[in-house]
Write an enzyme that holds these catalytic residues in place. Structure first.
Site, PDB file in Angstrom:
ATOM      1  N   ASP A 152       3.010   0.174  -7.710  1.00 43.62           N
ATOM      2  CA  ASP A 152       1.869  -0.776  -7.444  1.00 43.62           C
ATOM      3  C   ASP A 152       0.273   0.406  -7.265  1.00 43.62           C
ATOM      4  O   ASP A 152       0.686   1.336  -6.517  1.00 43.62           O
ATOM      5  CB  ASP A 152       1.928  -1.077  -6.132  1.00 43.62           C
ATOM      6  CG  ASP A 152       3.659  -1.373  -5.719  1.00 43.62           C
ATOM      7  OD1 ASP A 152       4.139  -2.110  -6.718  1.00 43.62           O
ATOM      8  OD2 ASP A 152       3.306  -1.906  -4.501  1.00 43.62           O
ATOM      9  N   GLU A 321       4.672  -9.887  -1.968  1.00 44.91           N
ATOM     10  CA  GLU A 321       3.940  -8.005  -1.833  1.00 44.91           C
ATOM     11  C   GLU A 321       2.563  -7.825  -1.965  1.00 44.91           C
ATOM     12  O   GLU A 321       2.285  -9.345  -2.352  1.00 44.91           O
ATOM     13  CB  GLU A 321       4.956  -7.434  -2.260  1.00 44.91           C
ATOM     14  CG  GLU A 321       6.313  -7.393  -2.179  1.00 44.91           C
ATOM     15  CD  GLU A 321       7.655  -7.026  -2.811  1.00 44.91           C
ATOM     16  OE1 GLU A 321       8.590  -5.762  -2.520  1.00 44.91           O
ATOM     17  OE2 GLU A 321       7.141  -6.671  -4.559  1.00 44.91           O
TER      18      GLU A 321
END
Ligand code: FRU
Length: 574
Positions: A152, A321
Site C-alpha cells: 500500500d 481496509e
C-alpha cells in the site's frame, strides 16, 4: 541431536560468512536449525548481506546488540538456491557487539542441519550493495522500490512543490513481511527519489498502513508544520500509533504515549486523517472489520468516536481496509459531495482486492450515503488497483490518488525478484452523474500530459496510446512472440474490456489470466492507454472509467492494431 553431535556438525561445516576481503567468518551452529554469528565492534563493513530464496520458509533472525534484543526480522534464508541478497545496514551497530542469532525453519531431523544449507557459507560482509536494475519487468515510469517488497501507498502529502509517498515495505525480501514505511519524493509525480526507511517496527509491532498530515497550527504540540504520521502498530493486536517529523518527513520519532487508539477487535487498521474546516478539528476514518469508524480530535492524539458506516452497504465479500474520506466537486461547485473510499479484499469485481467507494454527505460527525445499500461502485475495473488513497494538501484543490498496482491473489508470485510491485500512475478525481447517481471520475494526473514525448509509429515499453473512437472498436497490442492484449469497446453494450489471457507469462497464478470489463457510462470518444514494462492502464479520456491490469510479455508489445478508431502513440519521457 546431542550438543556434542551438533558441535561436531558445526566444526565440520564451512564458515557461515565472508568478510569484505573474502576472508571466512566462523559462526556457531547451535542446534540443527539454529546458528549465531558475531560481528565485531571494530567491523567497518557497511552491510551484512543475507542470501534469500523466495520460496524458502522464513527464518527468524534476532539482532542482539550489546546483549540487548535490538530487532527481530524474518528472512527467507536460502536453502537450495540464492535468488538475491538483502542488506542489513551495519552503520547503527558500529562500535557495538552485534550478535545475529537465527532460528531456521527447517526439518530438525536433517542431520546436516543448517550447515548443509546454501545460506551457510554465503552470508557476506560488504561495503556495497548492488541495486543496479536488471529486472526485465521493472516499470520505467511508475514508482517502484529500489529493492524489496512494496504494498500500500501510505502517508501521502504534498508540501512546497514536493509530493511525499511512503509505502508498506519489506527491506529483507521481495515478499510481504517486516512491514516498514519507506519514503520516496517527487516533484513531477513521474520521477521518484528514494529517501530510505522512515518508520521501522518497534515493540508495538510492525508498521502497517496509515496517513500523514502537516500540522500547520501545531495542534499536536510537536511544532508548527511538523509532519504527523498515524499508522497501525501490528503486534499481537492492532492499535493506532503516532510518529512525528520535524525535518520535513525525512525521519520520524514515535510518540512516547503510543498506542493512542485501541479496540478489542482483530481487524482495526489503516487510519486516515484530515483537517475538517467545518468542525474546526481533525477527522479520522479507520477500517474496523467490515465497516468504517469515524473519529474527531482537536490534537491528533485524543480521538473521540463519532459514528460508524458501512454495515449492509456495498460489497462485503472481504475485509474493509485502507479508507479515505474527502469532498469532491463536479463541473460546478454547487455539487460538492463527500466520497468515502473503501478498499476491500477479497470481493473485487474480478476476484481478489479492489477499490470501492460511496458518494454522500459528511458533516464532520456522520457519513450518509446517497445510494441504496445494495449499490456497489468501483473506482477502477481492472484486477491490479488496490489500497488507493489520496495525497493530503494536494495543490490547486486537486484530489490526487495513487494505487498499489497488484492484487493480493498473486502479488507475492508475480515474476519479478529484485523488487515486487509498482504504484499506478497518479490520477485526479472529480465527479460525474449518470442515471441519477453520482460517480467518481478518474483521469490521469495532468503531469502525465507533460510526460508525453515524441510521436512514434509503434508502441514501445513506455508509451501512451491515444485512440480516437467513432463507435465500437477493438485494439490489439501484440509482440513478435504472438503474445497479445485485446481491448474491446462495445458502444451498444456500453462496455470496455481488456483480455490478458494471452498477454505473456500468465501461468504463475490461476487467478491471473482473465478478461476485465468496465461499464462506460455513455459514449467514449477517446481512450488513453498507458503501457509500461509490465502494466496497462486504460482510461476514458473524460474519466468515466479506468482499468488497470498487469501483464508480463516476454518482449515488449511493439504493434497496435485498431479496428474502428485511430491510434496516436507518444513515447513517455522520464
Ligand atoms: C492492505 C493491507 C492493510 C494493512 C497492510 C499491511 O493491503 O492489508 O490493511 O495495513 O496491507 O501490509
Amino acid at each position: 541431536m546431542s550438543l556434542m553431535a551438533a558441535l561436531a556438525v558445526a566444526g565440520a561445516s564451512k564458515a557461515i560468512a565472508q568478510d569484505v576481503h573474502g576472508k571466512p567468518i566462523r559462526a556457531e551452529q547451535l542446534a540443527n536449525d539454529n546458528w549465531l554469528m558475531h560481528v565485531s565492534p571494530q567491523e567497518t563493513a557497511k552491510y551484512l548481506l543475507l542470501p534469500v530464496e523466495d520460496k524458502a520458509p522464513e527464518a527468524h533472525l534476532k539482532l542482539i546488540v550489546d546483549n540487548q534484543l535490538c530487532r527481530n526480522i524474518d528472512v527467507r534464508m536460502a536453502l537450495h538456491k540464492i535468488d538475491y541478497y538483502v542488506p542489513v545496514l551495519l552503520d547503527e551497530f558500529r562500535g557495538h557487539n552485534l550478535v545475529v542469532q537465527a532460528h531456521m525453519n527447517i526439518d530438525r531431523s536433517n542431520r546436516g542441519g543448517v550447515g548443509s544449507e546454501i545460506c551457510w557459507g554465503n552470508i557476506r560482509l560488504a561495503d556495497t550493495f548492488d541495486t543496479a536494475n536488471r529486472e526485465r519487468f521493472r516499470p520505467l515510469y511508475h514508482h517502484t522500490p529500489v529493492y524489496g517488497w512494496m504494498n500500500d501507498p501510505n502517508g501521502m502529502y504534498y508540501k512546497d512543490g514536493t509530493w511525499h509517498l511512503f509505502y508498506q515495505y519489506n527491506p529483507y525480501g521481495s515478499m510481504w513481511g517486516n512491514m516498514n514505511w519507506r519514503h520516496s519524493t517527487s516533484r513531477d509525480l513521474l520521477t521518484w527519489e528514494d529517501q530510505g526507511v522512515a518508520i521501522a517496527p518497534d515493540a508495538h509491532g510492525a508498521i502497517f498502513s496509515g496517513s500523514c498530515v502537516v500540522d500547520e497550527k501545531n495542534t499536536a504540540g510537536f511544532g508548527t508544520g511538523a509532519v504527523i504520521a498515524l499508522y497501525t502498530s501490528a503486534g499481537d493486536v492492532q492499535s493506532q500509533s503516532l510518529a512525528y517529523s520535524t525535518d520535513g518527513g525525512r525521519t520520524f520519532t514515535p510518540y512516547v504515549g503510543n498506542p493512542i487508539l485501541t479496540a478489542d477487535v482483530p481487524d482495526f487498521r489503516d487510519p486516515n486523517m484530515f483537517w475538517n474546516e467545518d468542525i474546526n478539528a481533525w477527522n479520522l476514518i479507520l477500517a474496523v472489520g467490515r465497516e468504517m469508524r469515524i473519529y474527531s480530535s482537536p490534537n491528533l492524539k485524543d480521538w473521540k468516536e463519532e459514528s460508524r458506516f458501512g454495515l449492509g452497504y456495498g460489497n462485503h465479500d472481504g475485509v474493509w481496509e485502507c479508507p479515505d474520506l474527502f469532498p469532491l466537486s463536479g463541473k460546478t461547485a454547487e455539487h460538492t459531495k463527500w466520497v468515502l473510499v473503501c478498499n476491500i479484499n477479497p470481493g473485487g469485481p474480478f476476484g481478489g482486492s479492489a477499490t470501492q467507494y460511496f458518494v454522500g454527505d459528511f458533516d464532520g460527525h456522520k457519513f450518509t450515503c446517497d445510494s441504496a445499500p445494495q449499490v456497489t461502485k468501483w473506482m477502477d475495473w481492472g484486477k491490479d488497483h488496490y489500497a488507493t488513497v489520496s495525497f493530503s494538501d494536494a495543490p490547486d484543490g486537486r484530489r490526487t490518488v495513487l494505487a498499489w498496482m497488484s492484487n493480493w491473489q498473486y502479488a507475492n508470485d508475480v515474476p519479478t525478484m529484485q523488487f515486487r510491485s509498482a504504484n499506478s500512475i497518479a490520477r485526479d478525481l472529480s465527479l460525474f452523474q449518470d442515471g441519477g447517481e453520482w460517480y467518481v471520475s478518474v483521469k490521469p494526473a495532468p503531469e502525465m500530459l507533460a510526460a508525453r514525448g515524441k510521436k512514434v509509429k509503434n508502441p514501445s515499453e513506455a508509451c501512451e496510446i491515444l485512440v480516437d473512437l467513432k463507435g465500437s472498436a477493438t485494439i490489439t497490442l501484440s509482440n513478435t512472440k504472438g503474445e497479445k492484449v485485446q481491448m474491446t469497446y462495445d458502444e451498444d453494450a456500453r462496455t470496455f474490456s481488456m483480455d490478458r489471457t494471452q498477454s505473456g507469462n500468465v501461468g504463475f497464478s490461476e487467478a491471473f489470466p482473465c478478461t476485465t470489463v468496465a461499464p462506460t457510462h455513455g459514449r467514449v470518444k477517446q481512450l488513453r492507454i498507458f503501457v509500461d514494462q509490465s502494466s496497462i492502464e486504460a482510461f476514458d479520456a473524460e474519466g468515466r472509467f479506468a482499468m488497470t491490469n498487469l501483464v508480463f510479455p516476454s518482449e515488449p508489445y511493439n504493434s497496435v492494431r485498431v479496428k474502428g478508431g485511430k491510434a496516436t502513440i507518444y513515447q513517455i519521457n522520464n
